[in-house]
Design a protein around this motif. Structure first.
Motif, PDB file in Angstrom:
ATOM      1  N   UNK A  21     -30.557  -4.019  53.176  1.00 36.17           N
ATOM      2  CA  UNK A  21     -31.728  -4.060  54.112  1.00 36.17           C
ATOM      3  C   UNK A  21     -30.680  -5.063  55.212  1.00 36.17           C
ATOM      4  N   UNK A  22     -31.198  -4.613  56.451  1.00 33.10           N
ATOM      5  CA  UNK A  22     -30.390  -5.522  57.513  1.00 33.10           C
ATOM      6  C   UNK A  22     -31.602  -6.124  58.425  1.00 33.10           C
ATOM      7  N   UNK A  23     -31.620  -7.409  58.674  1.00 36.70           N
ATOM      8  CA  UNK A  23     -32.783  -7.984  59.344  1.00 36.70           C
ATOM      9  C   UNK A  23     -32.137  -8.604  60.278  1.00 36.70           C
ATOM     10  N   UNK A  24     -32.190  -7.908  61.684  1.00 32.43           N
ATOM     11  CA  UNK A  24     -31.754  -8.634  63.171  1.00 32.43           C
ATOM     12  C   UNK A  24     -32.818  -9.533  63.601  1.00 32.43           C
TER      13      UNK A  24
ATOM     14  N   UNK B 278     -42.356 -10.662  54.101  1.00 30.56           N
ATOM     15  CA  UNK B 278     -41.765  -9.561  53.396  1.00 30.56           C
ATOM     16  C   UNK B 278     -40.648  -9.174  53.645  1.00 30.56           C
ATOM     17  N   UNK B 279     -39.855  -9.542  54.782  1.00 29.57           N
ATOM     18  CA  UNK B 279     -38.726  -9.090  55.183  1.00 29.57           C
ATOM     19  C   UNK B 279     -37.658 -10.319  55.105  1.00 29.57           C
ATOM     20  N   UNK B 280     -38.219 -11.627  54.835  1.00 28.14           N
ATOM     21  CA  UNK B 280     -37.349 -12.576  54.687  1.00 28.14           C
ATOM     22  C   UNK B 280     -36.573 -12.736  53.342  1.00 28.14           C
ATOM     23  N   UNK B 281     -37.605 -12.372  52.253  1.00 26.45           N
ATOM     24  CA  UNK B 281     -36.971 -12.331  50.859  1.00 26.45           C
ATOM     25  C   UNK B 281     -37.003 -11.090  50.083  1.00 26.45           C
ATOM     26  N   UNK B 282     -35.977 -11.033  49.191  1.00 27.68           N
ATOM     27  CA  UNK B 282     -35.704  -9.718  48.645  1.00 27.68           C
ATOM     28  C   UNK B 282     -36.912  -9.830  47.338  1.00 27.68           C
ATOM     29  N   UNK B 283     -37.487  -8.683  47.253  1.00 28.86           N
ATOM     30  CA  UNK B 283     -38.555  -8.629  46.008  1.00 28.86           C
ATOM     31  C   UNK B 283     -37.713  -8.084  44.860  1.00 28.86           C
ATOM     32  N   UNK B 284     -36.927  -7.030  45.176  1.00 33.08           N
ATOM     33  CA  UNK B 284     -36.466  -6.619  43.824  1.00 33.08           C
ATOM     34  C   UNK B 284     -34.842  -7.036  43.715  1.00 33.08           C
TER      35      UNK B 284
ATOM     36  N   UNK C 113     -29.710  -7.376  48.045  1.00 34.84           N
ATOM     37  CA  UNK C 113     -29.337  -8.184  49.085  1.00 34.84           C
ATOM     38  C   UNK C 113     -29.754  -7.969  50.470  1.00 34.84           C
ATOM     39  N   UNK C 114     -30.357  -9.175  51.128  1.00 35.55           N
ATOM     40  CA  UNK C 114     -30.775  -8.794  52.533  1.00 35.55           C
ATOM     41  C   UNK C 114     -29.584  -9.449  53.547  1.00 35.55           C
ATOM     42  N   UNK C 115     -29.296  -8.705  54.462  1.00 38.26           N
ATOM     43  CA  UNK C 115     -28.231  -9.167  55.533  1.00 38.26           C
ATOM     44  C   UNK C 115     -29.045  -9.624  56.764  1.00 38.26           C
ATOM     45  N   UNK C 116     -28.779 -10.840  57.230  1.00 42.67           N
ATOM     46  CA  UNK C 116     -29.446 -11.225  58.464  1.00 42.67           C
ATOM     47  C   UNK C 116     -28.214 -11.370  59.438  1.00 42.67           C
TER      48      UNK C 116
END
Length: 95
Positions: A1-4, A42-48, A51-54
């Motif tokens: 997931x990518x969060x801009x 919900x988009x700031x921390x991975x549930x599963x 990795x989340x890229x910011x």
């Protein structure tokens, strides 16, 4: 997931919604969320555990859903170089 985050978001929705300080969340090839301010929890921390890229896009424009594959900006800016000629003459002058 990518969060801009921190971007100026200009959507292409029916209302032409804009967020001067917004976020965009993308997973794979899908836009999951767009909005103003910081992304929801919900988009700031991975549930599963994935990795989340910011990406901090402060000072940048994001246009979700708009793919600009063809631009005439360069030609528009340089139109004054050959004002007294035909289109072909202008193109020859530029290139």
């Amino acid at each position: 997931m990518l969060v801009i985050t921190g971007a100026y978001i200009a959507t292409s929705d029916a209302l032409s919604t804009e967020h001067p300080d917004g976020y965009l969340v993308v997973e794979g090839n899908r836009i999951l969320a767009v909005g103003a301010g910081a992304p929801p929890e919900q988009y700031r921390h991975s549930i599963d555990g994935s990795p989340i890229q910011f990406f901090d896009a402060a000072g940048m424009l994001v246009t979700p859903g708009l793919i600009n594959t063809h631009s005439h900006l360069y030609q528009w800016i340089t139109r004054g170089y050959a004002t007294d000629t035909t289109l072909f003459g202008w193109l020859t002058t530029l290139y």
